[in-house]
Design an enzyme around this catalytic site. Sequence first.
Site, mmCIF file in Angstrom:
data_model
loop_
_atom_site.group_PDB
_atom_site.id
_atom_site.type_symbol
_atom_site.label_atom_id
_atom_site.label_comp_id
_atom_site.label_asym_id
_atom_site.label_seq_id
_atom_site.Cartn_x
_atom_site.Cartn_y
_atom_site.Cartn_z
ATOM 1 N N PHE A 21 0.812 -1.220 0.000
ATOM 2 C CA PHE A 21 0.000 0.000 0.000
ATOM 3 C C PHE A 21 0.841 1.265 0.000
ATOM 4 C CE2 PHE A 21 0.942 -0.335 4.525
ATOM 5 C CZ PHE A 21 1.109 0.989 4.901
ATOM 6 N N GLU B 298 -5.063 -3.869 -1.626
ATOM 7 C CA GLU B 298 -6.489 -3.551 -1.658
ATOM 8 C C GLU B 298 -6.810 -2.274 -0.899
ATOM 9 O OE1 GLU B 298 -5.869 -6.676 1.641
ATOM 10 O OE2 GLU B 298 -4.984 -6.067 -0.282
ATOM 11 N N ARG B 299 -5.821 -1.691 -0.213
ATOM 12 C CA ARG B 299 -6.080 -0.455 0.531
ATOM 13 C C ARG B 299 -6.110 0.774 -0.374
ATOM 14 N NH1 ARG B 299 -1.871 -1.381 5.602
ATOM 15 N NH2 ARG B 299 -2.649 -3.437 6.238
ATOM 16 N N SER C 115 5.682 -7.010 4.315
ATOM 17 C CA SER C 115 6.300 -7.352 5.598
ATOM 18 C C SER C 115 7.159 -8.601 5.458
ATOM 19 C CB SER C 115 5.224 -7.593 6.655
ATOM 20 O OG SER C 115 4.521 -8.798 6.390
ATOM 21 N N CYS D 279 9.561 1.706 3.596
ATOM 22 C CA CYS D 279 10.522 0.683 4.003
ATOM 23 C C CYS D 279 11.930 1.263 4.123
ATOM 24 C CB CYS D 279 10.517 -0.478 3.032
ATOM 25 S SG CYS D 279 11.195 -0.096 1.410
ATOM 26 N N GLU E 124 9.800 -3.451 13.172
ATOM 27 C CA GLU E 124 9.460 -2.345 12.281
ATOM 28 C C GLU E 124 8.136 -1.731 12.725
ATOM 29 O OE1 GLU E 124 9.537 -1.516 7.535
ATOM 30 O OE2 GLU E 124 8.431 -3.299 8.175
#
Length: 498
Positions: free
Chosen positions: A149, A176-177, A226, A281, A383
Site C-alpha cells: 500500500f 487492496e487499501r 512485511s 521501508c 518495524e
Amino acid sequence: MREIGHFIGGKAVKGGSGRTGDVFNPNTGEVQAKVALASKSEVAQAVANAESAFPAWAATNPQRRARVMFKFLELIQGEYDDLARLLSSEHGKTFADAKGDIQRGLEVVEFACGIPHLMKGEYTDGAGPGIDLYSVRQPLGVVAGITPFNFPAMIPLWKCAPAIACGNTFILKPSERDPSVPMRIAELFLKAGLPEGVLNVVNGDKEAVDALLTDSRVKAIGFVGSSDIAQYIYATGTAHGKRVQCFGGAKNHMIVMPDADLDQAVDALVGAGYGSAGERCMAVSVAVPVGKKTADALMQKLIPRVESLKVGPSTDLQADYGPMVTRALLEKVKGYVDSGVKEGAKLVVDGRNFKLQGYENGNFIGGCLFDEVTPNMKIYKEEIFGPVLSVVRAKDYEEAVRLPSEHEYGNGVAIFTRDGDTARDFTNRVQVGMVGVNFAIPVPLAYHTFGGWKRSGFGDLNQHGPDSIRFYTKTKTVTARWPSGTKEGAEFVIPTMK
C-alpha cells in the site's frame, strides 16, 4: 459508492466473488470505495488471458516493446497531477510526496525503454574449429507482482515495467487499501499500445495471492511487504517451482558521527523519519549518535524540530506529512509507542493525542521521538512503520557499526560524517544492503539495483536495474557447428575445444 473491480484481458471487469474490501479516505476515516476481492477462478481467468497473450508479445521485437514504454511515459505526463491526487486520496501521503511516488516509478519505466540493449546476449566467433557460441535472453512467460500500500504507483511500475519490456505478460495484485492508481496504470499501458492481456490487475487478499503462488502457469513472482509474508511467499512460491524475489521489512539506522554537520543531520532525520508518516521501508527509524556529547547536541536540535512538524490532511500543500492509511495501522503504531514507554525508553515528544480540527476521525498521529532506546526493546527490534524515531546512543564508532550489522533487518543504513576514511570503512564493513553517506534514504537510481539483506530480502536478485532483467529472463546458450563435409567419426569423450 464507487466500485473498483479488476482489469483483465484489456478491460475493466466487475468482481464476481461477492467479496469486497473497504477503501478509506485516511483524512476522514470514511469509506470512499469498495474494491472487489478476487476469487481463485478470477485469478485463473487473468492468468489465462496473460498466457494467451504471451506468444505474440514475446515475439514482438524489443524496439516495438520499448515504444510502448515511451508512449506510456508520454501519456502519464498528461495525467500526472490527477494521478497524484488520486494516490493521495487513498493513501494519505501529501500531494508532493504522491508525485514523488509516481516519479520514482517512471524512472524504472525510463530504464526499461533501453530494453533492446539490455536484452542483448553474447557471441563468440570461432570458439572451436568451425564452432560458434552464443547466448540469448528470453522471457519467462506469465509473471506476477504483489505490491504494498505504501507506494501504489512506484512499486507496481518497478515490477511490471521491466517484466513487460522483457517480453513477459504480467499479473499485478496491488494492495487492496489503495487500488485505484494501479488500475489506471493498466489502462494507460493499454492506451500506449500494450496488447490486451499483457498486463492484468486482480485486486484481492490472501485468496488471490495463494492462487498466484500455486498456479503452475505463473513462472515468477515478485513481492514487497512485511518480512513474515515475504518469507511465506518465498517459501510457497519456490516450493511450487517458481522464481521468486521478496522484499520485507526494515529497521534503518542513521549513524551521526561527532564530526557530522548536525544541522544537516537533523534535516535528514526529520525528513527521512517522518516523511509519508513513516510509511516507507526506507524510512530512518533509528538514529545512532556516537558519544554523549554528540547525542546531547543532536537531541537539543532534534526535539524542537519534531515538536514543530506540521501534520495535516493530504490536501494541505504545507503539511509535512498526512494521515496514516488506515485506523488499524494508526492504532498499531500507538501500541508500539505505549510499548516503548512501558519498557523504559524516554518519550521526549509524544504525538499520540494529536487531533486535527475538522478531521477528528482521520488517521492522524503527531511525530513521536524516543531517547535512550536500547537494543532489547520491542520498538528497536520491530518495524513500526509510523512517524516514530528512536535514538540509540552508541558509546563509540565500533558500537555504531555493530548495531545495524547485527539487526535482523538489513535494508538501508546511513552515516553522517565529514571524514572520508570513516565513511569508506563504514560502507565496507556494515552488513546492510543499501548504504548512504551523508544521504539518509539511499534508494538507488533506476539503473542500479534496489534490495536489502537478511530478513529484508529473500531471493538472489534485486529490484530494478540489471537484476530486474536477469530476474525476468532466462538465458539460452547455443553451441553451433556447420560441418565442412569431412567425416570425423564418432567421439565418445566429452566435447572440448581442441
